[in-house]
Motif scaffolding. Structure first.
Motif, PDB file in Angstrom:
ATOM      1  N   HIS A  83    -122.597  -4.864   7.720  1.00 11.73           N
ATOM      2  CA  HIS A  83    -122.335  -4.623   6.111  1.00 11.73           C
ATOM      3  C   HIS A  83    -122.367  -3.728   5.839  1.00 11.73           C
ATOM      4  O   HIS A  83    -121.145  -3.180   4.910  1.00 11.73           O
ATOM      5  CB  HIS A  83    -122.427  -5.889   5.439  1.00 11.73           C
ATOM      6  N   ARG A  84    -123.638  -3.110   6.140  1.00 11.15           N
ATOM      7  CA  ARG A  84    -123.200  -1.965   5.700  1.00 11.15           C
ATOM      8  C   ARG A  84    -121.749  -0.033   6.463  1.00 11.15           C
ATOM      9  O   ARG A  84    -121.894   0.177   5.533  1.00 11.15           O
ATOM     10  CB  ARG A  84    -124.728  -0.595   6.557  1.00 11.15           C
ATOM     11  N   GLU A  85    -121.522  -0.804   7.176  1.00  8.83           N
ATOM     12  CA  GLU A  85    -120.545  -0.053   8.380  1.00  8.83           C
ATOM     13  C   GLU A  85    -119.396  -0.452   7.147  1.00  8.83           C
ATOM     14  O   GLU A  85    -118.811   0.835   6.487  1.00  8.83           O
ATOM     15  CB  GLU A  85    -120.158  -0.603   9.429  1.00  8.83           C
ATOM     16  N   GLU A  86    -119.468  -1.577   6.449  1.00  9.79           N
ATOM     17  CA  GLU A  86    -118.152  -1.786   5.969  1.00  9.79           C
ATOM     18  C   GLU A  86    -117.993  -1.515   4.211  1.00  9.79           C
ATOM     19  O   GLU A  86    -117.405  -0.823   4.236  1.00  9.79           O
ATOM     20  CB  GLU A  86    -118.052  -3.327   5.334  1.00  9.79           C
ATOM     21  N   GLY A  87    -119.550  -0.785   4.166  1.00  6.06           N
ATOM     22  CA  GLY A  87    -119.731  -0.078   2.917  1.00  6.06           C
ATOM     23  C   GLY A  87    -120.299  -0.859   1.797  1.00  6.06           C
ATOM     24  O   GLY A  87    -120.295  -0.469   0.824  1.00  6.06           O
ATOM     25  N   ASP A  88    -120.566  -2.151   2.138  1.00  9.96           N
ATOM     26  CA  ASP A  88    -120.818  -2.969   0.690  1.00  9.96           C
ATOM     27  C   ASP A  88    -122.513  -3.097   1.196  1.00  9.96           C
ATOM     28  O   ASP A  88    -123.192  -3.923   1.455  1.00  9.96           O
ATOM     29  CB  ASP A  88    -120.455  -4.487   1.008  1.00  9.96           C
ATOM     30  N   TYR A  89    -123.430  -1.853   1.206  1.00  9.06           N
ATOM     31  CA  TYR A  89    -124.425  -1.913   0.802  1.00  9.06           C
ATOM     32  C   TYR A  89    -125.639  -2.721   0.580  1.00  9.06           C
ATOM     33  O   TYR A  89    -126.625  -3.258   0.566  1.00  9.06           O
ATOM     34  CB  TYR A  89    -125.184  -0.535   0.040  1.00  9.06           C
ATOM     35  N   GLY A  90    -125.352  -3.340  -0.738  1.00 13.93           N
ATOM     36  CA  GLY A  90    -125.567  -4.738  -1.201  1.00 13.93           C
ATOM     37  C   GLY A  90    -125.822  -5.300  -0.425  1.00 13.93           C
ATOM     38  O   GLY A  90    -127.349  -6.527  -0.334  1.00 13.93           O
ATOM     39  N   ASN A  91    -124.907  -6.379   0.077  1.00 16.75           N
ATOM     40  CA  ASN A  91    -124.567  -7.276   0.904  1.00 16.75           C
ATOM     41  C   ASN A  91    -125.798  -7.171   2.247  1.00 16.75           C
ATOM     42  O   ASN A  91    -126.020  -8.080   2.798  1.00 16.75           O
ATOM     43  CB  ASN A  91    -123.300  -7.384   0.908  1.00 16.75           C
ATOM     44  N   ALA A  92    -125.429  -5.707   2.926  1.00 19.76           N
ATOM     45  CA  ALA A  92    -126.060  -5.401   3.676  1.00 19.76           C
ATOM     46  C   ALA A  92    -127.765  -5.653   3.507  1.00 19.76           C
ATOM     47  O   ALA A  92    -128.554  -6.266   4.627  1.00 19.76           O
ATOM     48  CB  ALA A  92    -125.776  -4.021   4.154  1.00 19.76           C
ATOM     49  N   CYS A  93    -127.933  -4.909   2.597  1.00 22.95           N
ATOM     50  CA  CYS A  93    -129.258  -4.905   1.949  1.00 22.95           C
ATOM     51  C   CYS A  93    -129.988  -6.631   1.929  1.00 22.95           C
ATOM     52  O   CYS A  93    -131.430  -6.814   2.466  1.00 22.95           O
ATOM     53  CB  CYS A  93    -129.844  -4.487   0.406  1.00 22.95           C
ATOM     54  N   TYR A  94    -129.005  -7.506   2.029  1.00 21.72           N
ATOM     55  CA  TYR A  94    -129.617  -8.451   1.563  1.00 21.72           C
ATOM     56  C   TYR A  94    -130.279  -9.593   3.176  1.00 21.72           C
ATOM     57  O   TYR A  94    -130.885 -10.206   3.547  1.00 21.72           O
ATOM     58  CB  TYR A  94    -128.477  -9.687   1.367  1.00 21.72           C
ATOM     59  N   TRP A  95    -128.710  -9.319   4.224  1.00 23.15           N
ATOM     60  CA  TRP A  95    -128.981  -9.118   5.781  1.00 23.15           C
ATOM     61  C   TRP A  95    -130.326  -8.898   6.286  1.00 23.15           C
ATOM     62  O   TRP A  95    -131.036  -9.459   6.883  1.00 23.15           O
ATOM     63  CB  TRP A  95    -127.917  -9.013   6.623  1.00 23.15           C
ATOM     64  N   TYR A  96    -130.381  -7.281   5.994  1.00 23.64           N
ATOM     65  CA  TYR A  96    -131.883  -6.459   6.441  1.00 23.64           C
ATOM     66  C   TYR A  96    -133.364  -7.693   5.950  1.00 23.64           C
ATOM     67  O   TYR A  96    -134.021  -7.637   6.545  1.00 23.64           O
ATOM     68  CB  TYR A  96    -131.769  -4.557   5.811  1.00 23.64           C
ATOM     69  N   THR A  97    -133.057  -7.963   4.971  1.00 20.67           N
ATOM     70  CA  THR A  97    -134.406  -8.917   4.909  1.00 20.67           C
ATOM     71  C   THR A  97    -134.251  -9.777   5.013  1.00 20.67           C
ATOM     72  O   THR A  97    -135.743 -10.721   5.583  1.00 20.67           O
ATOM     73  CB  THR A  97    -134.250  -9.311   3.070  1.00 20.67           C
ATOM     74  N   ARG A  98    -132.723 -10.674   5.857  1.00 21.82           N
ATOM     75  CA  ARG A  98    -133.617 -11.535   6.731  1.00 21.82           C
ATOM     76  C   ARG A  98    -133.950 -11.717   7.458  1.00 21.82           C
ATOM     77  O   ARG A  98    -134.459 -12.019   8.484  1.00 21.82           O
ATOM     78  CB  ARG A  98    -131.906 -12.061   6.520  1.00 21.82           C
ATOM     79  N   ALA A  99    -133.088 -10.348   8.154  1.00 21.00           N
ATOM     80  CA  ALA A  99    -133.472  -9.469  10.086  1.00 21.00           C
ATOM     81  C   ALA A  99    -135.073  -9.334   9.234  1.00 21.00           C
ATOM     82  O   ALA A  99    -135.758  -9.023  10.412  1.00 21.00           O
ATOM     83  CB  ALA A  99    -132.250  -8.274  10.339  1.00 21.00           C
ATOM     84  N   ARG A 100    -135.463  -9.216   8.272  1.00 21.16           N
ATOM     85  CA  ARG A 100    -136.649  -8.715   8.380  1.00 21.16           C
ATOM     86  C   ARG A 100    -137.081  -6.895   8.834  1.00 21.16           C
ATOM     87  O   ARG A 100    -138.028  -6.516   9.681  1.00 21.16           O
ATOM     88  CB  ARG A 100    -137.816  -9.376   8.930  1.00 21.16           C
ATOM     89  N   LYS A 101    -135.965  -6.469   8.363  1.00 24.21           N
ATOM     90  CA  LYS A 101    -136.098  -5.253   8.461  1.00 24.21           C
ATOM     91  C   LYS A 101    -135.828  -4.175   7.003  1.00 24.21           C
ATOM     92  O   LYS A 101    -134.868  -4.892   6.364  1.00 24.21           O
ATOM     93  CB  LYS A 101    -134.655  -4.906   9.503  1.00 24.21           C
ATOM     94  N   PRO A 102    -136.633  -3.323   7.337  1.00 21.74           N
ATOM     95  CA  PRO A 102    -135.989  -2.230   6.541  1.00 21.74           C
ATOM     96  C   PRO A 102    -135.083  -2.061   5.967  1.00 21.74           C
ATOM     97  O   PRO A 102    -134.456  -1.809   6.951  1.00 21.74           O
ATOM     98  CB  PRO A 102    -137.322  -1.135   6.459  1.00 21.74           C
ATOM     99  N   ALA A 103    -133.690  -1.627   5.024  1.00 25.96           N
ATOM    100  CA  ALA A 103    -133.138  -1.436   4.810  1.00 25.96           C
ATOM    101  C   ALA A 103    -132.621   0.564   4.909  1.00 25.96           C
ATOM    102  O   ALA A 103    -133.318   0.732   4.196  1.00 25.96           O
ATOM    103  CB  ALA A 103    -131.659  -1.476   4.163  1.00 25.96           C
TER     104      ALA A 103
END
Length: 98
Positions: A58-78
């Motif tokens: 999602h970061r590659e796609e340019g959807d940073y907000g959605n990417a941040c949601y998934w980083y949280t689920r992954a327990r990784k810092p965005a």
């Protein structure tokens, strides 16, 4: 398969190598530019690995907000919006292709 060999295959081969794990295949698809297939595949992976790849896509796609949601689920810092995608892909692949 290690991350460097996986990246080289994705860059040079029309099809993924036989015998990849589901995680390796998802990373191969992402690196090969097959975003839709990688996105579908990452949803079948267990968390946190699948969520980390999902975030990257999602970061590659340019959807940073959605990417941040998934980083949280992954327990990784965005990473920052402008962090190099290639470096992040390699970080993920090195961590998950062991």
């Amino acid at each position: 398969m290690d991350a460097t060999a996986l990246a080289e295959s994705a860059r040079n081969d029309a099809n993924p190598p036989v015998g990849l794990t589901p995680t390796e295949l998802t990373l191969w698809l992402a690196r090969a530019g097959k975003w839709d297939a990688a996105h579908d595949a990452c949803q079948d992976l267990s968390e946190p690995a699948g969520a980390w790849i999902h975030a990257y896509l999602h970061r590659e796609e340019g959807d940073y907000g959605n990417a941040c949601y998934w980083y949280t689920r992954a327990r990784k810092p965005a990473p920052s919006r402008n962090a190099p995608l290639e470096a992040e892909w390699m970080e993920i692949a090195c961590a998950l292709c062991v």
